[in-house]
Motif scaffolding. Structure first.
Motif, PDB file in Angstrom:
ATOM      1  N   ILE A  85       0.866  -1.171   0.000  1.00  0.00           N
ATOM      2  CA  ILE A  85       0.000   0.000   0.000  1.00  0.00           C
ATOM      3  C   ILE A  85       0.915   1.237   0.000  1.00  0.00           C
ATOM      4  O   ILE A  85       2.094   1.121   0.340  1.00  0.00           O
ATOM      5  N   HIS A  86       0.363   2.391  -0.346  1.00  0.00           N
ATOM      6  CA  HIS A  86       1.132   3.642  -0.246  1.00  0.00           C
ATOM      7  C   HIS A  86       0.910   4.249   1.134  1.00  0.00           C
ATOM      8  O   HIS A  86      -0.241   4.482   1.525  1.00  0.00           O
ATOM      9  N   SER A  87       1.971   4.557   1.850  1.00  0.00           N
ATOM     10  CA  SER A  87       1.788   5.130   3.187  1.00  0.00           C
ATOM     11  C   SER A  87       1.155   6.521   3.145  1.00  0.00           C
ATOM     12  O   SER A  87       0.529   6.940   4.108  1.00  0.00           O
ATOM     13  N   VAL A  88       1.262   7.239   1.994  1.00  0.00           N
ATOM     14  CA  VAL A  88       0.616   8.559   1.911  1.00  0.00           C
ATOM     15  C   VAL A  88      -0.911   8.456   1.903  1.00  0.00           C
ATOM     16  O   VAL A  88      -1.596   9.472   1.986  1.00  0.00           O
ATOM     17  N   GLY A  89      -1.446   7.236   1.824  1.00  0.00           N
ATOM     18  CA  GLY A  89      -2.897   7.046   1.955  1.00  0.00           C
ATOM     19  C   GLY A  89      -3.399   7.417   3.339  1.00  0.00           C
ATOM     20  O   GLY A  89      -4.608   7.565   3.541  1.00  0.00           O
ATOM     21  N   GLY A  90      -2.474   7.504   4.291  1.00  0.00           N
ATOM     22  CA  GLY A  90      -2.856   8.000   5.621  1.00  0.00           C
ATOM     23  C   GLY A  90      -3.073   6.904   6.640  1.00  0.00           C
ATOM     24  O   GLY A  90      -3.191   5.723   6.321  1.00  0.00           O
ATOM     25  N   ARG A  91      -3.084   7.371   7.892  1.00  0.00           N
ATOM     26  CA  ARG A  91      -3.198   6.488   9.054  1.00  0.00           C
ATOM     27  C   ARG A  91      -4.395   5.535   8.961  1.00  0.00           C
ATOM     28  O   ARG A  91      -4.264   4.331   9.181  1.00  0.00           O
ATOM     29  N   ALA A  92      -5.582   6.090   8.645  1.00  0.00           N
ATOM     30  CA  ALA A  92      -6.800   5.262   8.654  1.00  0.00           C
ATOM     31  C   ALA A  92      -6.748   4.217   7.544  1.00  0.00           C
ATOM     32  O   ALA A  92      -7.198   3.079   7.719  1.00  0.00           O
ATOM     33  N   MET A  93      -6.178   4.595   6.389  1.00  0.00           N
ATOM     34  CA  MET A  93      -6.095   3.636   5.281  1.00  0.00           C
ATOM     35  C   MET A  93      -5.117   2.510   5.605  1.00  0.00           C
ATOM     36  O   MET A  93      -5.395   1.334   5.339  1.00  0.00           O
ATOM     37  N   ILE A  94      -3.984   2.869   6.203  1.00  0.00           N
ATOM     38  CA  ILE A  94      -2.990   1.842   6.557  1.00  0.00           C
ATOM     39  C   ILE A  94      -3.600   0.894   7.603  1.00  0.00           C
ATOM     40  O   ILE A  94      -3.479  -0.332   7.507  1.00  0.00           O
ATOM     41  N   ARG A  95      -4.277   1.476   8.589  1.00  0.00           N
ATOM     42  CA  ARG A  95      -4.909   0.672   9.640  1.00  0.00           C
ATOM     43  C   ARG A  95      -5.957  -0.266   9.036  1.00  0.00           C
ATOM     44  O   ARG A  95      -6.042  -1.433   9.402  1.00  0.00           O
ATOM     45  N   ALA A  96      -6.763   0.246   8.093  1.00  0.00           N
ATOM     46  CA  ALA A  96      -7.806  -0.577   7.465  1.00  0.00           C
ATOM     47  C   ALA A  96      -7.164  -1.756   6.722  1.00  0.00           C
ATOM     48  O   ALA A  96      -7.658  -2.893   6.779  1.00  0.00           O
ATOM     49  N   ALA A  97      -6.058  -1.500   6.040  1.00  0.00           N
ATOM     50  CA  ALA A  97      -5.358  -2.577   5.321  1.00  0.00           C
ATOM     51  C   ALA A  97      -4.813  -3.598   6.305  1.00  0.00           C
ATOM     52  O   ALA A  97      -4.961  -4.817   6.112  1.00  0.00           O
TER      53      ALA A  97
END
Ligand code: C5P
Length: 233
Positions: A85-97
């Motif tokens: 995933i791209h970390s620039v997707g943000g905290r919530a996106m990384i957590r969801a993944a």
């Protein structure tokens, strides 16, 4: 023990299967990226898994958290072992993944974050609104964010791996492309390291494409890299 991942940078399932068959027992882990996946879809992932291999699905997801969560769940159902995933997707996106991956248990996929694409320089970061940080500082900030948000590790250059190991601690997965055995053609890679150096500096997974797939004897090339990795453990 660091693992060798061979990048299946081909555009057809037939070619991918031929490469996996040719390398046989020597290689147990393959990276499927955008080119092959866009051409052949999930069938090529299933085919490589059915040949008894692990799969690193490198599609670099970057979308709203719900979409990424569902895409990771789809990857988990395919049995993939690593996903990006791209970390620039943000905290919530990384957590969801990370949560979607964790739902598959210990044998499910592990989430790796891309910090800053190696094709970007300081001017590109400024264009994207990232001012006041060098690319190296941005890599560190994004690496920390990814791990704090549940990612298992990051993809990084072998030249950064020692610093990232110090920053992210002993359990982070550090996956490094840009690996070249001494004397091998560098191709379009600019910042390369040998397999031994990458392992000594803390890589857990080495991604290698052309030095194996374009070699006269790919099995011998893979085995030489594996011996160098083993000697450096
Ligand atoms: O053929 P080569 O060993 O250079 O292949 C390396 C693989 O790692 C390719 O699939 C390439 O896209 C990928 N990669 C890279 N450098 C990055 C990120 C990914 O070489 N910074």
């Amino acid at each position: 023990m660091a693992e060798l991942i061979v990048a299946l940078d081909v555009n057809s399932r037939a070619e991918a299967e031929a490469k996996v068959r040719m390398l046989g027992e020597a290689v147990g882990f393959y990276k499927i990226g955008l080119e092959l996946y866009t051409a052949e879809g999930p069938d090529v992932v299933k085919a490589v898994k059915d040949m008894g291999k692990k799969v690193f699905l490198d599609l670099k997801f970057h979308d709203i958290p719900r979409t990424v969560e569902r895409a990771v769940a789809s990857g988990g159902k395919l049995g993939v072992d690593l996903m990006t995933i791209h970390s620039v997707g943000g905290r919530a996106m990384i957590r969801a993944a990370a949560d979607a991956a964790a739902a598959f248990g210990a044998a499910g996929p592990k989430i790796l974050a891309v910090t800053v694409l190696t094709s970007l320089d300081a001017a590109d970061l400024a264009d994207a609104g990232v001012a006041g940080r060098t690319p190296a500082e941005q890599v560190r900030a994004m690496g920390r964010l990814a791990l704090d948000s549940g990612a298992a590790g990051i993809v990084c250059s072998p030249k950064e791996v020692r610093a990232m190991r110090e920053l992210l601690g002993p359990s982070a997965l550090l996956v490094t492309p840009g690996v070249r055995p001494a004397g091998a053609a560098v191709g379009d890679q600019k910042r390369v390291a040998t397999p031994g150096d990458a392992v000594r500096d803390g890589s857990t997974h080495l991604v290698v494409g052309r030095p194996i797939l374009a070699a006269d004897d790919p099995v011998a090339a893979a085995n030489a890299i594996l011996s160098e990795m083993m000697a450096a453990q």
